[in-house]
Design a protein around this motif. Structure first.
Motif, PDB file in Angstrom:
ATOM      1  N   PHE A   1       0.824  -1.203   0.000  1.00  0.00           N
ATOM      2  CA  PHE A   1       0.000   0.000   0.000  1.00  0.00           C
ATOM      3  C   PHE A   1       0.861   1.256   0.000  1.00  0.00           C
ATOM      4  CE2 PHE A   1      -3.782  -2.388   1.783  1.00  0.00           C
ATOM      5  CZ  PHE A   1      -4.629  -2.085   0.714  1.00  0.00           C
ATOM      6  N   GLY A   2       2.052   1.170   0.577  1.00  0.00           N
ATOM      7  CA  GLY A   2       2.947   2.320   0.584  1.00  0.00           C
ATOM      8  C   GLY A   2       3.331   2.777  -0.805  1.00  0.00           C
ATOM      9  N   ALA A   3       3.383   1.834  -1.756  1.00  0.00           N
ATOM     10  CA  ALA A   3       3.670   2.197  -3.138  1.00  0.00           C
ATOM     11  C   ALA A   3       2.501   2.976  -3.726  1.00  0.00           C
ATOM     12  CB  ALA A   3       3.947   0.950  -3.971  1.00  0.00           C
ATOM     13  N   GLY A   4       1.277   2.495  -3.489  1.00  0.00           N
ATOM     14  CA  GLY A   4       0.104   3.195  -3.983  1.00  0.00           C
ATOM     15  C   GLY A   4      -0.050   4.565  -3.362  1.00  0.00           C
ATOM     16  N   ILE A   5       0.237   4.680  -2.072  1.00  0.00           N
ATOM     17  CA  ILE A   5       0.167   5.979  -1.398  1.00  0.00           C
ATOM     18  C   ILE A   5       1.236   6.920  -1.949  1.00  0.00           C
ATOM     19  CG2 ILE A   5       0.502   7.133   0.834  1.00  0.00           C
ATOM     20  CD1 ILE A   5      -0.697   4.493   2.081  1.00  0.00           C
ATOM     21  N   SER A   6       2.426   6.392  -2.223  1.00  0.00           N
ATOM     22  CA  SER A   6       3.517   7.223  -2.734  1.00  0.00           C
ATOM     23  C   SER A   6       3.219   7.743  -4.131  1.00  0.00           C
ATOM     24  CB  SER A   6       4.825   6.429  -2.725  1.00  0.00           C
ATOM     25  OG  SER A   6       5.189   6.064  -1.407  1.00  0.00           O
TER      26      SER A   6
END
Length: 360
Positions: A167-172
């Protein structure tokens, strides 16, 4: 207002955890089950007993409290974050974002090498860990990205980069979309790529795409449950520490490179964060609230592909949506790259952002 924060779990909560572990009602298991039916009973009993009698939360808590923790309220939600400033006052800031079932703990081993050259802001996603539960609908990756943009503004950073996995990739990438004037670039170590017509692919890319198609056609049970009924699964996970243990430990077992050496202590600290903050249900809501579409990101993107990740990104498909400036392939490492191969991830992050600064 930004306030210093110190981790101090009440002893009554730790005693309650130990008591619940001691009174676990264990299921049976068929002979020679292995992993065919789910997490093996013998291994889970071993982990549960160590969690109860050998694992030392207070030692982990003391180590974590050596980091500078803070909290602030954004959009009605408490936000916890670690903020480590580089000795270089002119360093670029990076916001590092974890995923599920991770936490800010994912980045512990990259703080030292990255903070030599970058200011680091490491938040806990709303609904996770010390950010605490969310209390309303709509905390998807875009809303979280807007919160991150506000957090970085409050910290005084006018220009910064972003990095994340899961999810950190999507948030980034969403942060790059909502704050393109502030985000210098986005580095990710997980980038889902969906099939598309009219894109020429190599044989190896086709093999990766087949793996992605298989995953899309056979949605993992954990993901289906958390996306469809996060409240329902939340009851079981919030009431049973062994349930929470099995739910997350299975992801670590399946998503890491078999050669990786994530210690039981590190994994149990991550699981303890979910248990001690009672965020099983609220963390699962992110699967429910986040659309499965992939939105474009207008800023430069760097991608690190680790061989044992859930799926492997296909570059020609990624280039349809992103301005790919950097692409690395690694034979070691899995989904939790910052924990599994921190030296490889840190060096790749440095290489990407150094390349961007050299071009400006």
């Amino acid at each position: 207002m930004i306030k210093p924060f110190r981790i101090d779990i009440p002893q009554a909560d730790l005693d309650d955890l130990a008591d619940r572990l001691a009174r676990t009602r264990w299921p049976d298991e068929v002979a020679d089950a292995g992993w065919d039916y789910g997490f093996p009973l013998a291994r889970l009993r071993e982990l549960a007993e160590y969690w109860r009698t050998g694992y030392d939360w207070r030692a982990q808590e003391a180590e974590l409290n050596e980091l500078p923790h803070f909290t602030t309220e954004i959009d009605g939600q408490n936000i916890h974050f670690v903020h480590v400033r580089s000795a270089n006052p002119d360093a670029l800031a990076l916001v590092l974002t974890h995923g599920w079932p991770g936490s800010f703990l994912e980045f512990l081993d990259v703080i030292e090498p990255l903070s030599r050259e970058f200011h680091l802001v490491i938040p806990s996603i709303p609904g996770y860990g010390f950010s605490g539960p969310t209390h309303e609908r709509g905390w998807d990756v875009v809303r979280i990205a807007r919160a991150w943009a506000e957090l970085m503004r409050r910290l005084g950073y006018q220009r910064y980069g972003a990095q994340g996995g899961d999810f950190g990739a999507g948030i980034s990438t969403a942060l790059g979309a909502v704050a393109p004037e502030q985000v210098a670039g986005v580095h990710v170590n997980y980038l889902p790529t969906h099939p598309a017509e009219g894109v020429a692919l190599s044989e190896s890319d086709e093999a990766r795409l087949d793996r992605i198609r298989h995953l899309m056609a056979n949605r993992p049970p954990y993901q289906a449950l958390q996306a469809a009924t996060p409240q329902t699964i939340g009851y079981a996970l919030t009431d049973s520490p062994v349930g929470q243990l099995a739910w997350i430990a299975e992801r670590f077992a399946h998503w890491t490179d078999p050669r990786s050496r994530i210690s039981d202590d590190r994994m149990l600290t991550d699981i303890s964060l979910y248990w001690l903050t009672a965020t099983a249900a609220s963390s699962a809501r992110l699967h429910h609230d986040t659309p499965r579409r992939i939105d474009p990101c207008p800023v430069p993107v760097g991608v690190a592909v680790f061989a044992h990740d859930i799926t492997l990104s296909v570059r020609p498909l990624a280039e349809r949506l992103y301005d790919i400036r950097h692409w690395s392939e690694f034979e070691r490492g899995g989904h939790f790259a910052a924990m599994e191969v921190p030296e490889l991830l840190a060096e790749d992050v440095r290489t990407f952002f150094h390349g961007l600064r050299a071009c400006t």
